[in-house]
Every structure is written in structure tokens, then in C-alpha cells.
Scaffold this active site. Structure first.
Site, PDB file in Angstrom:
ATOM      1  N   CYS A 150       0.069   3.744  10.599  1.00  0.00           N
ATOM      2  CA  CYS A 150       1.328   4.328   9.419  1.00  0.00           C
ATOM      3  C   CYS A 150       1.908   5.788  10.855  1.00  0.00           C
ATOM      4  O   CYS A 150       1.345   6.406  11.356  1.00  0.00           O
ATOM      5  CB  CYS A 150      -0.063   5.758   9.138  1.00  0.00           C
ATOM      6  N   SER A 163       0.483  -0.847  -0.069  1.00  0.00           N
ATOM      7  CA  SER A 163       0.055  -0.113   0.150  1.00  0.00           C
ATOM      8  C   SER A 163       0.537   0.993  -0.372  1.00  0.00           C
ATOM      9  O   SER A 163       2.703   1.941   0.915  1.00  0.00           O
ATOM     10  CB  SER A 163      -0.632  -0.402   1.570  1.00  0.00           C
ATOM     11  N   LYS A 199      -3.273   1.986  -1.958  1.00  0.00           N
ATOM     12  CA  LYS A 199      -3.618   3.515  -0.607  1.00  0.00           C
ATOM     13  C   LYS A 199      -4.485   3.249   0.241  1.00  0.00           C
ATOM     14  O   LYS A 199      -5.510   3.319  -0.023  1.00  0.00           O
ATOM     15  CB  LYS A 199      -2.812   5.068  -1.909  1.00  0.00           C
ATOM     16  N   ALA A 223       6.856  11.171   4.415  1.00  0.00           N
ATOM     17  CA  ALA A 223       5.812  11.574   5.038  1.00  0.00           C
ATOM     18  C   ALA A 223       4.908  12.025   4.187  1.00  0.00           C
ATOM     19  O   ALA A 223       4.010  13.288   4.468  1.00  0.00           O
ATOM     20  CB  ALA A 223       6.170  12.400   5.921  1.00  0.00           C
ATOM     21  N   ILE A 224       4.640  11.492   3.930  1.00  0.00           N
ATOM     22  CA  ILE A 224       3.010  11.898   2.804  1.00  0.00           C
ATOM     23  C   ILE A 224       1.627  11.751   4.116  1.00  0.00           C
ATOM     24  O   ILE A 224       0.899  12.914   3.377  1.00  0.00           O
ATOM     25  CB  ILE A 224       2.645  10.149   2.014  1.00  0.00           C
ATOM     26  N   GLY A 225       0.991  11.280   4.522  1.00  0.00           N
ATOM     27  CA  GLY A 225       0.103  11.616   5.561  1.00  0.00           C
ATOM     28  C   GLY A 225      -1.325  11.226   5.045  1.00  0.00           C
ATOM     29  O   GLY A 225      -2.185  11.905   4.942  1.00  0.00           O
ATOM     30  N   GLY A 281       7.171  -3.284  -1.740  1.00  0.00           N
ATOM     31  CA  GLY A 281       6.962  -1.384  -1.958  1.00  0.00           C
ATOM     32  C   GLY A 281       7.733  -0.181  -2.549  1.00  0.00           C
ATOM     33  O   GLY A 281       7.848  -0.296  -3.814  1.00  0.00           O
TER      34      GLY A 281
HETATM   35  C1  LIG Z   1       4.763   6.493  -0.083  1.00  0.00           C
HETATM   36  C2  LIG Z   1       4.930   5.379   0.712  1.00  0.00           C
HETATM   37  C3  LIG Z   1       3.823   5.313   1.298  1.00  0.00           C
HETATM   38  C4  LIG Z   1       2.911   4.819   1.599  1.00  0.00           C
HETATM   39  N1  LIG Z   1       1.505   4.313   2.598  1.00  0.00           N
HETATM   40  C5  LIG Z   1       0.888   3.292   2.717  1.00  0.00           C
HETATM   41  C6  LIG Z   1      -0.390   3.379   3.120  1.00  0.00           C
HETATM   42  O1  LIG Z   1      -0.792   4.209   2.746  1.00  0.00           O
HETATM   43  N2  LIG Z   1      -0.828   2.294   3.750  1.00  0.00           N
HETATM   44  C7  LIG Z   1       0.101   1.958   4.665  1.00  0.00           C
HETATM   45  O2  LIG Z   1      -0.941   0.256   5.365  1.00  0.00           O
HETATM   46  N3  LIG Z   1       1.795   1.510   4.303  1.00  0.00           N
HETATM   47  C8  LIG Z   1       2.255   2.626   3.811  1.00  0.00           C
HETATM   48  N4  LIG Z   1       3.266   2.394   3.085  1.00  0.00           N
HETATM   49  C9  LIG Z   1       4.245   1.119   3.763  1.00  0.00           C
HETATM   50  C10 LIG Z   1       4.966   0.164   2.640  1.00  0.00           C
HETATM   51  O3  LIG Z   1       3.206  -0.080   2.717  1.00  0.00           O
HETATM   52  C11 LIG Z   1       5.307  -1.073   2.847  1.00  0.00           C
HETATM   53  O4  LIG Z   1       4.483  -1.497   4.456  1.00  0.00           O
HETATM   54  C12 LIG Z   1       6.967   0.333   3.701  1.00  0.00           C
HETATM   55  O5  LIG Z   1       7.325   0.938   2.693  1.00  0.00           O
HETATM   56  C13 LIG Z   1       7.920  -1.276   3.638  1.00  0.00           C
HETATM   57  O6  LIG Z   1       7.675  -2.084   2.713  1.00  0.00           O
HETATM   58  P1  LIG Z   1       9.255  -1.691   1.575  1.00  0.00           P
HETATM   59  O7  LIG Z   1      10.246  -1.871   1.821  1.00  0.00           O
HETATM   60  O8  LIG Z   1       8.949  -2.559   0.282  1.00  0.00           O
HETATM   61  O9  LIG Z   1       8.674  -0.471   0.614  1.00  0.00           O
HETATM   62  C14 LIG Z   1       4.122   3.255   2.307  1.00  0.00           C
HETATM   63  C15 LIG Z   1       5.247   3.136   1.719  1.00  0.00           C
HETATM   64  C16 LIG Z   1       5.852   4.439   1.387  1.00  0.00           C
HETATM   65  C17 LIG Z   1       7.489   4.170   0.708  1.00  0.00           C
END
Ligand SMILES: Cc1cc2nc3c(=O)[nH]c(=O)nc-3n(C[C@H](O)[C@H](O)[C@H](O)COP(=O)(O)O)c2cc1C
Ligand SMILES: Cc1cc2nc3c(=O)[nH]c(=O)nc-3n(C[C@H](O)[C@H](O)[C@H](O)COP(=O)(O)OP(=O)(O)OC[C@H]3O[C@@H](n4cnc5c(N)ncnc54)[C@H](O)[C@@H]3O)c2cc1C
Ligand SMILES: Cc1cc2nc3c(=O)[nH]c(=O)nc-3n(C[C@H](O)[C@H](O)[C@H](O)COP(=O)(O)OP(=O)(O)OC[C@H]3O[C@@H](n4cnc5c(N)ncnc54)[C@H](O)[C@@H]3O)c2cc1C
Ligand SMILES: Cc1cc2nc3c(=O)[nH]c(=O)nc-3n(C[C@H](O)[C@H](O)[C@H](O)COP(=O)(O)O)c2cc1C
Ligand code: FES
Ligand code: FES
Lengths: 273, 309, 309, 273
Positions: free
Chosen positions: C132, C23, C47, C72-74, C267
Site C-alpha cells: 500500500c 480489496s 477492505k 490515499a484512503i490510508g 477494483g
Molecule cells: C479506493 C481504493 C482503496 C484501495 N484499498 C486497498 C486496500 O485496502 N488493500 C489493498 O491491497 N489494495 C487496495 N486498493 C488497490 C486495489 O485493490 C487494486 O489493486 C488497484 O486499485 C488496481 O486495480 P483497479 O485498477 O481495478 O482498481 C485500493 C484501491 C482503491 C481505488
């Protein structure tokens, strides 16, 4: 054994070329000439960025130069990301090098005949020993083993000198030299020795763990002293992280000892395989 | 221009600059003498010491990871007696300010090591490793809760008059609470972070890459986490905070000072660059000169929060 | 040779392979159609959705770090109504299995989003973002304690018949305890890890680099931590664990399966390589073929612990 | 506006050379020729390892090639680690490229005269617009600003074509062309225009934020439409991470919009500076 104290230097790459099928040789200038003991190594990095993070241990293959300007050479085989990155560096680019490191081979025993055994890229620590013995006109024979002819070091790298020892090339597939494993070649040759000659023999070996283990077992049986150069994953290379330990016999107990500082060359009798 | 004043007091230990080595990455200090004069550092923090010599974990102790490494050394060390007998005199000879990092299997052992070290006049401070993830008895149990930290800190506090630093584990939900517990129980400073617990396996052999299965993650990979925790701890307590984690350059070190650290420790960076600590020190001095900052105190904790970034 | 059977059931949602998008790194899925057919993935996790559209944090949302990034998209998103109205039909058209990641400022809001999504027949599962770090109300408060997780999970559980995944925060002392709490409260699966809280500052401007000051660390830097937590969670619970964190290659994904994950989410890797998910899927298939492993179940959780490494 | 759909391709470097004092031009072959709108960009990486992790946005400078074989060019300035690594890559090495990305300049308005304003390396998105307008015999003038002569793009890169518009070089230190900031040159030249000519004017600008802001303010005052190409840190470049947002006016409210997908080119009136 005198050698220069350990230093952290910047090397400028002069040459970095593939040779034969699988080996590379990299040559760099360093601020000052270096004296080293065969079997000693360096920690080398130079790729940009933090990934990979750690430098890589490489045996010092050759050093030279005159006052105020040193030269250093390594030979290596690309096996993973670090060595792949190394092979992608170009002349003019820089290396970070800590050297010389570790305890090299003991070549100072009077009246000994040395047999040098190198498996795979293990020739990188064995050639400097051969070069030194050749210069000293100290009798030696060298055994080099590889899977196929293409995995043997290019002939032009074999050290010459005034008394170049006899070199036995061995390939597992028989495409060059002795057909079989290098340890078998060593054992066959050993059987040809008189007991008297055998009693003057010291074996130095560097190569895959299985090879070193077999050399150790066989020499132990025959009471022939052997020195083996071990490898292990390293973080620092100069004894501070305690990451590179192997298990050694100390009397009737075992202890964890650092390959980078207590070795990489160990008395074969000490090693717990 | 005048030389910037980089001195700072770290919970009773006054150091001439805020660049220290991190325990376990600097041996007993003397190993670095070929590279530079270690007495130039604010302090040398030596490898974790236990009461008796400790063999550590079996081989398979380190793995490289992306921009980091995992270690599971298992605190192999020569024990406090040999440290006092063999190492201390040589550290005194080179004129280094040095700090002993200690750990124990039990509270009693921590106490015993601290007691023994308190007899060493030249020892600058005791850093209690309340956080080693690589030995069951490495304080992880003590380090994970405010209650545990308070108990351990209080115990060691009562056994030594030396400046007492407590080194915190990052493997917790609330670092501020842990830091407050250490402060409340009498720590003179806290240092953080220790390594983050991680793991590496080989998908072909299907085996863990460390004999201990899990290990501690260090290096640039963890810097953002270390910086955040340093900031949180510094906001939460009044005693000095020593920032640790992934520091490789003067810029990195300055970031920790900016968020409130009084000093930093440099760990894994020493492996790739044995001169890392002095390089950082020199870079820091150059920065202070360039920016005409007269003293560390004028920069430290100066993070500007108004309409960031 | 026969095609390996990569299908697996993820808490009631049967997927054809264990490679899912994570996500927040995959938009609403459709953005990847120029690169490959997203219906090839086990599932697309979209998302994070809130009840109303959310503007997110001010600019200064991402910073690169060593082998990682902070965000820190928020939780900027179009809200659940527009998702259901505009996006769902298009995801149905392309034939993708999709999962909605949800969050709320309050338990009631989580509940409301889950209720609305339960009306979407084609929705495969609901993933509750209990973790989050970038919005005060992003569930971090709920995600940090077993009690909080149990309350949130129970609440959403009662509001939906969809397979319920609970996404866990790594910013905790005891991930196993948190995973057990989610399981106990009715989660059908847990996914982990979300990002690790980190921080970046500029030592010259003396300002935070993110408008939100702290952000979530993702990417290869965190893989060792993610792998360890996946292993700990998988040992602690019986429901499926979905491993996340720094996965970039088939080898990485296989490591998570080996330590007990039933599937993985990819991700940050999607940013550098928009084809990352299919590349990983194809690599995994090739590995299973090569090693003559007939089914995922024959490999999954097969970590060999005898005399490691 | 027709252009090729976005693709993720591997490029093989053909040339990567420094030019003048500070710019580099890199040329790579890609599987197929690409059509792009000036102002569109690519996400480019290619260095080994995960540090830096993210690709870098670069404006598409030129594309070409024939069926079955494409060519792509970027120009860049070394400002940090990513661009430094890029500059260290050699012919034969590969790039990972996602392209074309974003909304480019709108050059399709009938009967307009375009003024193209490029500050610093901003010429990289402005030259492609000039090249297109030149091919179309659409009248334009180009203003290029830099700190000193050495910071101007090398003359040989300036696009020609059948109707190469007039180019005004500007340097802040006066070492070449107009002495002063590029925005001042634009404003001075504007004052020379008849109201009628001014009413046909559209301005396209790419460069430092301060420059774009000033261009926007001044054109807004005069009712002259302007399109500005913004920059921001990017993770994905294709609209999924929501990391690259800027604040835009939407009616009387503001919203966060993605530079990579909703831009990088925006109507100057929309931007909240
Ligand atoms: C830009 C960005 C936005 C993210 N937004 C969400 C989100 O909306 N909801 C969520 O559960 N995790 C969110 N995550 C976390 C990712 O889903 C994931 O758990 C985390 O990035 C670790 O995996 P990775 O190292 O493969 O990115 C976000 C991560 C990134 C980098
Ligand atoms: C004292 C010593 C001398 C050496 N001399 C040479 C030499 O002259 N020429 C040569 O080609 N090789 C030599 N090696 C082996 C060489 O260090 C490894 O091949 C190299 O580190 C592999 O790095 P990589 O990134 O390419 O491989 P990867 O497998 O990607 O490396 C991953 C990690 O494993 C470590 N690693 C992998 N294999 C070894 C190994 N055999 N020894 C130590 N660490 C390893 C790496 O350092 C790294 O941390 C020597 C090793 C030691 C210990
Ligand atoms: C749409 C677009 C088109 C661009 N076209 C060009 C071009 O044709 N030629 C050129 O030289 N430059 C161009 N830039 C700027 C270029 O992307 C940055 O100079 C580059 O990313 C800096 O990377 P670095 O690692 O060298 O710098 P560092 O400062 O080390 O980078 C650190 C981080 O900041 C980001 N960053 C730093 N500056 C910028 C910036 N100005 N824009 C976006 N991200 C930034 C990097 O991506 C990285 O994540 C463009 C930027 C955008 C957004
Ligand atoms: C090989 C190694 C050994 C370590 N041993 C100790 C130790 O004995 N005691 C301790 O408190 N911390 C120990 N640490 C943790 C470091 O002191 C430091 O807290 C951590 O590595 C983070 O900093 P870095 O990223 O700069 O390395 C060790 C770290 C490494 C890498
Ligand atoms: S590699 Fe650090 S002690 Fe040997
Ligand atoms: S860079 Fe990811 S949305 Fe723009």
C-alpha cells in the site's frame, strides 16, 4: 500535383447522418477551402475527453466552399469506439482535423485508362478519384465490392460529372450487381480487354488488405501498373511517430515505410504482403 | 503588463521558454513547420539517434489504450551522420534551438554518437536516452540501477562538452536514487519520465498487439506517475529537472513546474493536436500574465505543502 | 452447450470462477448485495484489515485523473476484531467465499492479524498487502525489495495455515524478482498489481490535491502496465498469479487470463458500475460458450507468441 | 423513512435543456418509479469512454412515473468536464444511474416548522423538501440565495403544491429580492420570530460550504436544530471506497465519516468545519 499545405483546423459539423445500412457521412465547415489529391486523408477527432486518445484517419471524400469558407466531407463506417463516437456528434459541434495528409493517387499519367477498385468503405478514396477523372473526361471504370447490397455505398453518393465512368457493383451474396468478389469482377473484365487496351490500363485500389493483395498479385502477373491505398493504425498521421509503418521493397532489400507520409497510396510492386 | 520572463537555464543550455518537444514525438522538428514556427519553442528534442541508421521494429508498433498509447517503434532513425548532414542545416535555417536525443547498443556506441554530435556547434544539448523500453539495447539495462546510470552518464560526460541531459526510466523502484546517480556522474540536467513498460493483447486472436510484445505507455494516463517522479527527482537533486509525461495543456505543464521541474517536454499530445506545444506555451504566458507572475522562477517549485490540500 | 468450467484453484482456495473483487473497492462485500448476490463471485476480497481500527488519512482522499483515479484512503478500516465479530457472520449468511486483505505497521502486526484470522474457519484465504503506497507503514517498505517480501511472506506464512496470497507493488524495477521472492518464502499465490504511486496538484492554489500528497493510481489508465507485470510474474513463478489493474470488461479480464493469470480482481470498475464483477463474469461465460472453450484451463496462459502480432 | 432500495439502472434521456443562465434540467425514464427522501442523491454518468472515469453525484430533483415506468429528474450547473459532458447529451441517449443514495433530510419530526435554505445550485436538494412539505401542508419557508438574479433558479421550477411556503429570493448584488447573502436574510427573519416560534424551528440547508458553516454557527448559538447537506468528491457514492469522508464530532473525539452513506445530510452540530 498541387494541393494545399497541411493544416490543423477546427471544423464545425453541418451534417452527420447515417445512410443506407452501415455508412455515415459527416460534413463540416472549415476556415478555408481545401484542394486535395484523391486518396489523401485527414486525421479527425472531436469527441470530448482523452479516451479514445488518438484521432482517426479518414479519407477526404469531398471538399468545397468559396473563398473564406471551406467545406469538407468524410464517409465512414462504425467499426469501433472512435467511429461510434463520431457518429454520435451533432451539428454545431466541432471536429479537430489535420489535413490534407499523405500521398494520394497519381492520376496525372497521360494517356492512361483508370480502373478504380473499391472494397467495403474503400470507396471513400476511390470516389474522389472518379469525380476528378469524370470532370477531366478521362475514361475510367469503377468496381465497387461489398458483402451484400446493404454494404454497398448508397447510389446517390456515386460521383456523376461530365463523363461518369461505368460502375460495376459487385456483391458476394449476389443481392446486387455482379455475384462474386470484386477482384473476380475485375479479372473477368480484364480478360475482355485487347492487349492494346490492357497496356493503357492503370488500376487504383482501396479496400481490405486481402483484396489489395490479390489485385497486386494479379496486376503484377499481367504487367499492369497498380496503385494501392493501404491502411494502418496511426498516432500522428503526419510522419513523426513512425508508428504506421509497413514493409516495402527497396531494390532487393526491405524497409519500414510510413503509410501516413510515404503513402497511403503505394505502387503495388513495392508492397511486401 | 510586461511580458513574463519564461527563460530558464537547463544545465548550460539557456532556453527562452520551458516548453520543449519530447523525443520521438516530434520527428526531426521540421515536420511541424506547416503548423507553426518551431523556433518559438524553448527547444526541439529530436527523435532518438543511433550511430548507424536503424530500421526499428516490425509493424504492429502502436496500440491505443485508455487515455494513452503503447509504442514499440524500436527507435527507427536515420543515424547520426544523416542527421548532421541533412537535418541540422535545416534546423539552423529555421532558427530552432535543438537537442539531440541519443542511444546506443553499447556504452561505446553512446560515446561515439555523443562525440560526433559534439562537433555540431549549433546543437544545444545532448539528451541521453537511458531508458528506452523498446529495444533490448535502448539503455534500459543502464537505466535501471544507480550504478548503470552512473557508468553511462560518466562515459558520455567524458566524451562531450555539450550540456548533458540524462533521460530517466520510470520503471524503477527509486527514481530519486537514479536521479542522484546521474547528477553525481556529471549530468547537467535530468529529464523524466520516459514511457512506462506496458502490454496489450487481443483476447480473441490470443496474440500480442505489438510485434515487440511489450511497449512504452505514454499520454495523459501516465501524468500522475510522471508528476510524482518529477517531484521526487526535483527534491533529490540540484541540477535542473525536465518534466515529461502526459502533458496536454498549459495547466498540465504548470503542474510540473510547480513540483520543481525547470522545463517540460510535450510528447504524445503533439499527435492529436499538432499545435500542442505552442498552445501550451501561449496558455502558460496567459496564466503568468493573469496571475501577475513576472518570471518563471517566481512560480517554479512553489508547491505549498502547509496543511494541504 | 455445457456450461464452461470456470473453476480454478488459487493457492489452496478453490473458487468457482476467476472473478474476484479487489480489496478496498468492495467494502466488506455486503454493500454490494443491493446490486447482486455476491456469492456468485469467485471470491470477495475485503477492505484491508489492521489489528486495531484505523482512522485513515484526512479528507482530500481521491482525485480523478485521465481514465483513472488517485486514492490515499490510508486504509481506514474497522479492525480485525469487528470484522470477525460483525462482518464474517453476515458474509457466511450470504454464502460468499471471502478473502481478507491484511496489512500492518510492523511485521508483528501482520503476524497478529493473520493469527487472529486463522481462527475463522469460513475465511478462504489471507491476502497480504505488501504494497500500500498510502501509509508509511502499509508494507511499501517490505514490498519494494525481494528481501523485504521474503521476510514478510515468511513471517506471515509461519503464522497461518490459510492459503496465503501476497499482493505485490508495481512500484519496482523487477516484478519477476519480487514474485520469485514471495514464492520462495511460501506464498501460495501472488496478486498484482496494487496501485502505482502518483500525484496531483492544483496549479492555481499551488497545493497538492491529496492530503497525503501522493496517492495510488488505479483504473483503466494502468491496465497496460498491470497486464505486462502479470505476464512477467506468471512467466517467473509456478504458483498462481491473480491479475489486477484497470479491468472493466470481460475482454479486459480475459486478457489477464491469456497472459497467465489464474484469476482476476476487479477494483475501480465497481465504482462506476456496481455490477461490474457480475457483468464481467457473465461476459466471460458468454465468450467461453461462443468460442466453445470447455474450461478455463484451456484458455489460460494461451498467449500465442509465434510471429506476432 | 421508507424509500426504494438502491439500484443501478439505465436511464433514457427524454429532455436535457438549459434553463435561465446557468442551470440545466435533465429528465430520463428509468425501469421503475422511485421513491426517495429529499436530500438523497444519485451517481450519474453516461458520457462514452473512460475519461472522465467516475460518475457524478447529483441530488434527486424529482421522480415520478407509474407502475413499470419511472421518471427521474436532475438539475445541474456546468462547472467542469463531467457536467459539461452531461449537458452535451441528447434525448434518446442513455445514462447510468445508481440511486437513491445516502441519508436525506429528516422531515418526519412532528410539530416542527421547517426553513429551507438553498445557496447556488443547492436548491436542487431543497426543492424536493419543499415539495414534500407543501404536499403535507406542513408549514415552511424557503430562502434561496445566489450571486445575481441570473444565478437564481428559474421561477417555474419552484415547487407549488397545496401549501407552497413563502419563498425569499436573495441576491448578493441586489438584482432580485433581498439584497445580501442568503444567510443574512435568514438571520434577519429569525430576529422577527417569537421565542416560541423559534423553538419550533428546524433549518435544512444545502449550498456552498461557507454558507453551511455560517448557518451551523448561527443556529448552534441559538439552539436551533439544523441539518446541512454536505458535498465532497466521490468515487463510488455507496460507501465502499471511503474516499468522500469529512471530519465529524463523535462525543469529544473526531472521526472520518462518509458523505455518501453517513450523509450527505448531517446534523449541523456534528460537523467539524
Ligand atoms: C479506493 C481504493 C482503496 C484501495 N484499498 C486497498 C486496500 O485496502 N488493500 C489493498 O491491497 N489494495 C487496495 N486498493 C488497490 C486495489 O485493490 C487494486 O489493486 C488497484 O486499485 C488496481 O486495480 P483497479 O485498477 O481495478 O482498481 C485500493 C484501491 C482503491 C481505488
Ligand atoms: C489513410 C486511411 C484512410 C481511411 N479512410 C477511411 C474512410 O474514409 N472511411 C472509413 O470508414 N474508414 C477509413 N479508414 C479506416 C478508419 O481509420 C478506421 O476504421 C478507424 O480508425 C477505426 O477506429 P475505431 O475507433 O472506430 O475502431 P477501433 O477498432 O476501436 O480502433 C482501435 C484502434 O485501431 C485503429 N484502427 C482500427 N482499424 C483501423 C484501420 N482500418 N485503419 C487505421 N486504424 C485503424 C484506430 O485508429 C484505433 O487506434 C481509413 C484508414 C486509413 C489508414
Ligand atoms: C450529494 C451531492 C449532491 C449534489 N447535487 C448536485 C446537484 O443536484 N446539482 C449540481 O449541479 N451539482 C450537484 N452536486 C455537485 C456536483 O456533483 C459537482 O458539481 C460535479 O461533480 C462536478 O463535476 P465536473 O466534472 O463538472 O467538475 P470538475 O470540477 O471537472 O470535477 C472534477 C472532480 O471533482 C469532483 N467534484 C467537483 N466539484 C464537486 C462537488 N461540489 N461535489 C462533489 N464532487 C465534486 C468531480 O466529481 C470530479 O471527480 C452534488 C454533489 C454532492 C456530493
Ligand atoms: C511514438 C513515441 C516514440 C518515442 N521515441 C522516443 C525516443 O526516441 N527517445 C526517447 O528518449 N523517448 C522517446 N519517447 C518517449 C517520449 O519522449 C516521452 O518521454 C514519453 O512519451 C512520455 O511523454 P508523453 O506522455 O508526453 O508522450 C517516445 C514516445 C513515443 C510516444
Ligand atoms: S502515423 Fe505517425 S508516422 Fe505515420
Ligand atoms: S464515495 Fe465512496 S465511500 Fe463515499
Amino acid at each position: 500535383m498541387t494541393y494545399n499545405p497541411t493544416r490543423f483546423v477546427t471544423g464545425r459539423i453541418v451534417r452527420n447522418e447515417g445512410r443506407g445500412e452501415i455508412f455515415y457521412r459527416i460534413e463540416a465547415t472549415i476556415p478555408e477551402p481545401l484542394r486535395f489529391v484523391p486518396g489523401q486523408f485527414a486525421m479527425v477527432s472531436g469527441w470530448p475527453g482523452n479516451d479514445p486518445l488518438l484521432p482517426r484517419p479518414l479519407a477526404v471524400f469531398r471538399s468545397g466552399g468559396t473563398r473564406g469558407k471551406g467545406k469538407i466531407e468524410f464517409v465512414y463506417k462504425v467499426v469501433g469506439r472512435g467511429t461510434a463516437l463520431l457518429s454520435g456528434l451533432h451539428p454545431g459541434e466541432t471536429l479537430s482535423i489535420t489535413l490534407p495528409l499523405g500521398r494520394g493517387f497519381d492520376l496525372e499519367q497521360a494517356g492512361r485508362t483508370y480502373w478504380l477498385v473499391g472494397g467495403g468503405v474503400g470507396f471513400s478514396s476511390v470516389f474522389p478519384a472518379a469525380a476528378l477523372l469524370g470532370r477531366r473526361r478521362n475514361g475510367f471504370e469503377m468496381f465497387l465490392g461489398a458483402r451484400t447490397r446493404d454494404h454497398l455505398p448508397p447510389k446517390e453518393w456515386t460521383p456523376g460529372g461530365k463523363a461518369p465512368g461505368r460502375t460495376h457493383f459487385c456483391t458476394e451474396d449476389g443481392t446486387a450487381g455482379y455475384h462474386g468478389r470484386v477482384t473476380d469482377a475485375v479479372l473477368e473484365r480484364m480478360r475482355e480487354l485487347s492487349p492494346e487496351a490492357a497496356s493503357r490500363l492503370t488500376i487504383l485500389a482501396c479496400g481490405p488488405k486481402e483484396m489489395l493483395k490479390e489485385i497486386s498479385t494479379e496486376t503484377l502477373k499481367r504487367g499492369i501498373p497498380a496503385q494501392v491505398a493501404l491502411e494502418n493504425h496511426m498516432a500522428c498521421g503526419f510522419g513523426v511517430c513512425w508508428g504506421c509503418v509497413v514493409t516495402l521493397w527497396e531494390g532487393d532489400r526491405t524497409a519500414y515505410r510510413r503509410v501516413c507520409r510515404d503513402g497511403p497510396v503505394f505502387d503495388a510492386r513495392e508492397v511486401v504482403w | 503588463m510586461v511580458t513574463p520572463d519564461l527563460s530558464v537555464s537547463l544545465g548550460g543550455l539557456k532556453v527562452k521558454n520551458p516548453v520543449l518537444s519530447a523525443s520521438g514525438t516530434f520527428g526531426y522538428g521540421l515536420e511541424y513547420m506547416p503548423f507553426y514556427d518551431i523556433s518559438r519553442l524553448g527547444a526541439v528534442v529530436v527523435k532518438g539517434l543511433s550511430l548507424a541508421p536503424t530500421p526499428g521494429n516490425p509493424p504492429g508498433r502502436i496500440v491505443e489504450t485508455a487515455a494513452g498509447m503503447l509504442n514499440a517503434i524500436g527507435l527507427q532513425n536515420i543515424g547520426v551522420e544523416r542527421f548532421v548532414g541533412d537535418v541540422v542545416p535545416r534546423l539552423e535555417d529555421v532558427g530552432a534551438t535543438f537537442v539531440a536525443n541519443i542511444y546506443g547498443k553499447t556504452m561505446e556506441e553512446y560515446e561515439a554518437v555523443a562525440l560526433r554530435l559534439s562537433e555540431v556547434p549549433s546543437l544545444g544539448a545532448i539528451e541521453v536516452n537511458a531508458s528506452c523500453p523498446n529495444v533490448r539495447e535502448g539503455g534500459m539495462a543502464f537505466g535501471a540501477t544507480p550504478g548503470g546510470i552512473a557508468a553511462l552518464t560518466g562515459r558520455v560526460r567524458r566524451s562531450t562538452g555539450k550540456p548533458l541531459w540524462v533521460k530517466l526510466s520510470p520503471n524503477v523502484t527509486d527514481i530519486a536514487g537514479i536521479a542522484r546517480a546521474a547528477e553525481g556522474a556529471g549530468a547537467d540536467a535530468v529529464s523524466l519520465i520516459n514511457t512506462i513498460v506496458g502490454m496489450a493483447v487481443d483476447h480473441r486472436t490470443r496474440r500480442p498487439q505489438l510485434s515487440n510484445v511489450t511497449g512504452g505507455l505514454s499520454g495523459p494516463a501516465i501524468k500522475p506517475v510522471a508528476l510524482r517522479m518529477t517531484w521526487e527527482a526535483a527534491k533529490a537533486i540540484k541540477i535542473p529537472v525536465i518534466g515529461i509525461g502526459g502533458i496536454q495543456s498549459a495547466a498540465d505543464a504548470l503542474e510540473f513546474l510547480l513540483v520543481g521541474a525547470s522545463a517540460v517536454q510535450v510528447g504524445t499530445a503533439n499527435f492529436r493536436n499538432p499545435r500542442a506545444c505552442v498552445d501550451i506555451l501561449e496558455g502558460m504566458e496567459a496564466f503568468f500574465r493573469e496571475e501577475r507572475i513576472a518570471a518563471l522562477a517566481d512560480y517554479r517549485g512553489g508547491l505549498r505543502m502547509e496543511n494541504s490540500p
